[in-house]
Design a protein around this motif. Sequence first.
Motif, short mmCIF file in Angstrom:
data_model
loop_
_atom_site.label_atom_id
_atom_site.label_comp_id
_atom_site.label_asym_id
_atom_site.label_seq_id
_atom_site.Cartn_x
_atom_site.Cartn_y
_atom_site.Cartn_z
N GLN A 15 0.87 -1.17 0.00
CA GLN A 15 0.00 0.00 0.00
C GLN A 15 0.90 1.22 0.00
OE1 GLN A 15 -3.48 0.28 2.70
NE2 GLN A 15 -2.59 2.24 3.35
N LEU A 16 0.80 2.02 -1.05
CA LEU A 16 1.66 3.17 -1.23
C LEU A 16 0.88 4.47 -1.10
CD1 LEU A 16 3.49 2.01 -4.49
CD2 LEU A 16 4.27 1.70 -2.13
N LYS A 17 1.52 5.47 -0.55
CA LYS A 17 0.99 6.83 -0.58
C LYS A 17 1.91 7.64 -1.48
CE LYS A 17 -0.44 10.78 2.19
NZ LYS A 17 -0.52 11.35 3.54
N ILE A 18 1.35 8.18 -2.53
CA ILE A 18 2.11 8.96 -3.51
C ILE A 18 1.72 10.42 -3.32
CG2 ILE A 18 2.58 9.33 -5.96
CD1 ILE A 18 1.48 6.38 -6.34
N SER A 19 2.67 11.23 -2.89
CA SER A 19 2.40 12.63 -2.56
C SER A 19 3.16 13.55 -3.51
CB SER A 19 2.83 12.95 -1.13
OG SER A 19 2.19 12.10 -0.21
N LEU A 20 2.46 14.50 -4.09
CA LEU A 20 3.08 15.53 -4.91
C LEU A 20 3.60 16.59 -3.95
CD1 LEU A 20 3.68 16.64 -7.72
CD2 LEU A 20 1.39 17.65 -7.73
N GLN A 21 4.87 16.90 -4.06
CA GLN A 21 5.52 17.82 -3.12
C GLN A 21 5.27 19.29 -3.49
OE1 GLN A 21 7.71 16.38 -0.32
NE2 GLN A 21 5.89 15.28 -0.99
N TYR A 22 5.35 20.14 -2.47
CA TYR A 22 5.32 21.59 -2.61
C TYR A 22 3.99 22.11 -3.15
CZ TYR A 22 10.15 20.16 -2.35
OH TYR A 22 11.32 19.52 -1.98
N CYS A 23 2.89 21.45 -2.76
CA CYS A 23 1.55 21.88 -3.19
C CYS A 23 0.67 22.16 -1.98
CB CYS A 23 0.89 20.79 -4.03
SG CYS A 23 1.66 20.53 -5.61
N THR A 24 -0.13 23.19 -2.09
CA THR A 24 -1.12 23.50 -1.08
C THR A 24 -2.44 23.69 -1.80
OG1 THR A 24 0.56 24.58 0.26
CG2 THR A 24 -1.73 25.07 0.79
N PRO A 25 -3.47 22.97 -1.42
CA PRO A 25 -3.54 21.92 -0.42
C PRO A 25 -2.78 20.68 -0.88
CG PRO A 25 -5.59 21.96 -1.66
CD PRO A 25 -4.75 23.13 -2.15
#
Length: 128
Positions: A15-25
Amino acid sequence: MVNKSQKKKPGKIYQLKISLQYCTPPIWRRVTVPNDITLPNLHRIIQAVMGWMGGHLHEFGTGSVSYGEIDPNWPEEDEYLRDEKSVKLNALLKKEKQKIRYIYDFGDDWQHVIELEKILSTDTASST
Protein backbone atom coordinates in the motif's frame (compact mmCIF):
# COMPACT_ATOMS: atom_id res chain seq x y z
CA MET A 1 -3.63 -31.94 -9.95
CA VAL A 2 -1.35 -29.41 -8.25
CA ASN A 3 1.15 -30.69 -5.73
CA LYS A 4 1.06 -28.64 -2.51
CA SER A 5 4.83 -28.21 -2.68
CA GLN A 6 4.41 -26.62 -6.13
CA LYS A 7 1.95 -23.99 -4.91
CA LYS A 8 3.20 -20.49 -5.38
CA LYS A 9 4.11 -18.71 -2.16
CA PRO A 10 1.57 -15.96 -1.44
CA GLY A 11 2.85 -12.62 -2.68
CA LYS A 12 2.86 -9.35 -0.88
CA ILE A 13 0.88 -6.26 -1.70
CA TYR A 14 2.30 -2.81 -1.04
CA GLN A 15 0.00 0.00 0.00
CA LEU A 16 1.66 3.17 -1.23
CA LYS A 17 0.99 6.83 -0.58
CA ILE A 18 2.11 8.96 -3.51
CA SER A 19 2.40 12.63 -2.56
CA LEU A 20 3.08 15.53 -4.91
CA GLN A 21 5.52 17.82 -3.12
CA TYR A 22 5.32 21.59 -2.61
CA CYS A 23 1.55 21.88 -3.19
CA THR A 24 -1.12 23.50 -1.08
CA PRO A 25 -3.54 21.92 -0.42
CA PRO A 26 -1.78 18.54 -0.32
CA ILE A 27 -2.22 16.34 -3.40
CA TRP A 28 -1.75 12.62 -2.87
CA ARG A 29 -3.07 9.22 -3.91
CA ARG A 30 -3.15 5.85 -2.16
CA VAL A 31 -2.69 2.73 -4.30
CA THR A 32 -2.01 -0.94 -3.79
CA VAL A 33 0.39 -2.77 -6.07
CA PRO A 34 2.20 -6.13 -6.08
CA ASN A 35 5.51 -5.78 -4.23
CA ASP A 36 7.35 -7.20 -7.24
CA ILE A 37 6.00 -4.67 -9.75
CA THR A 38 8.70 -3.27 -12.04
CA LEU A 39 9.45 0.44 -12.00
CA PRO A 40 8.17 0.96 -15.59
CA ASN A 41 4.81 -0.54 -14.58
CA LEU A 42 4.72 1.56 -11.41
CA HIS A 43 5.42 4.62 -13.55
CA ARG A 44 2.34 3.82 -15.67
CA ILE A 45 0.19 3.47 -12.54
CA ILE A 46 1.45 6.79 -11.16
CA GLN A 47 0.68 8.44 -14.48
CA ALA A 48 -2.90 7.18 -14.33
CA VAL A 49 -3.67 8.01 -10.69
CA MET A 50 -2.03 11.45 -10.75
CA GLY A 51 -3.63 12.43 -14.05
CA TRP A 52 -0.35 12.86 -15.93
CA MET A 53 -0.37 12.15 -19.68
CA GLY A 54 2.99 10.38 -20.02
CA GLY A 55 4.63 12.74 -22.47
CA HIS A 56 7.70 13.55 -20.37
CA LEU A 57 10.73 11.86 -18.87
CA HIS A 58 10.65 10.50 -15.34
CA GLU A 59 13.01 9.19 -12.72
CA PHE A 60 12.81 7.13 -9.53
CA GLY A 61 15.41 7.54 -6.83
CA THR A 62 16.59 6.39 -3.48
CA GLY A 63 19.55 7.98 -1.77
CA SER A 64 22.07 8.91 -4.47
CA VAL A 65 20.88 6.25 -6.94
CA SER A 66 18.46 7.14 -9.75
CA TYR A 67 16.53 4.84 -12.09
CA GLY A 68 14.83 5.70 -15.36
CA GLU A 69 14.63 5.04 -19.08
CA ILE A 70 18.00 4.87 -20.82
CA ASP A 71 17.97 6.46 -24.27
CA PRO A 72 19.76 3.97 -26.55
CA ASN A 73 20.80 6.85 -28.85
CA TRP A 74 22.46 8.79 -26.02
CA PRO A 75 23.67 6.31 -23.37
CA GLU A 76 26.57 8.56 -22.37
CA GLU A 77 24.06 11.25 -21.36
CA ASP A 78 22.66 8.88 -18.74
CA GLU A 79 25.87 8.01 -16.87
CA TYR A 80 24.30 8.67 -13.49
CA LEU A 81 21.04 6.87 -14.36
CA ARG A 82 20.48 3.13 -13.92
CA ASP A 83 18.11 1.31 -16.24
CA GLU A 84 14.74 0.85 -14.53
CA LYS A 85 13.47 -1.97 -16.79
CA SER A 86 14.19 -4.93 -14.54
CA VAL A 87 14.17 -3.16 -11.16
CA LYS A 88 11.36 -4.27 -8.89
CA LEU A 89 9.80 -2.10 -6.23
CA ASN A 90 10.64 -4.58 -3.46
CA ALA A 91 14.33 -4.04 -4.22
CA LEU A 92 13.93 -0.38 -3.21
CA LEU A 93 11.25 -0.55 -0.53
CA LYS A 94 11.51 -3.34 2.02
CA LYS A 95 9.97 -1.94 5.22
CA GLU A 96 6.91 0.10 6.07
CA LYS A 97 7.51 3.87 6.22
CA GLN A 98 10.42 3.70 3.74
CA LYS A 99 10.26 6.28 0.95
CA ILE A 100 11.58 6.80 -2.57
CA ARG A 101 11.29 9.77 -4.87
CA TYR A 102 9.65 10.02 -8.28
CA ILE A 103 10.20 13.00 -10.56
CA TYR A 104 8.04 13.58 -13.62
CA ASP A 105 8.64 16.17 -16.34
CA PHE A 106 12.13 17.56 -15.80
CA GLY A 107 11.03 20.95 -17.13
CA ASP A 108 8.22 21.43 -14.60
CA ASP A 109 10.00 19.19 -12.06
CA TRP A 110 6.96 17.53 -10.49
CA GLN A 111 8.50 15.89 -7.41
CA HIS A 112 6.67 13.08 -5.62
CA VAL A 113 7.38 11.04 -2.52
CA ILE A 114 6.30 7.40 -2.58
CA GLU A 115 5.90 5.97 0.91
CA LEU A 116 5.37 2.30 1.70
CA GLU A 117 2.51 2.62 4.18
CA LYS A 118 1.62 -1.05 4.66
CA ILE A 119 2.75 -4.48 3.55
CA LEU A 120 -0.21 -6.82 3.06
CA SER A 121 -0.35 -10.47 2.07
CA THR A 122 -2.45 -11.34 -0.96
CA ASP A 123 -4.82 -13.13 1.43
CA THR A 124 -5.27 -9.99 3.54
CA ALA A 125 -5.66 -7.76 0.49
CA SER A 126 -8.38 -9.92 -1.05
CA SER A 127 -10.41 -10.01 2.18
CA THR A 128 -10.53 -6.22 2.64
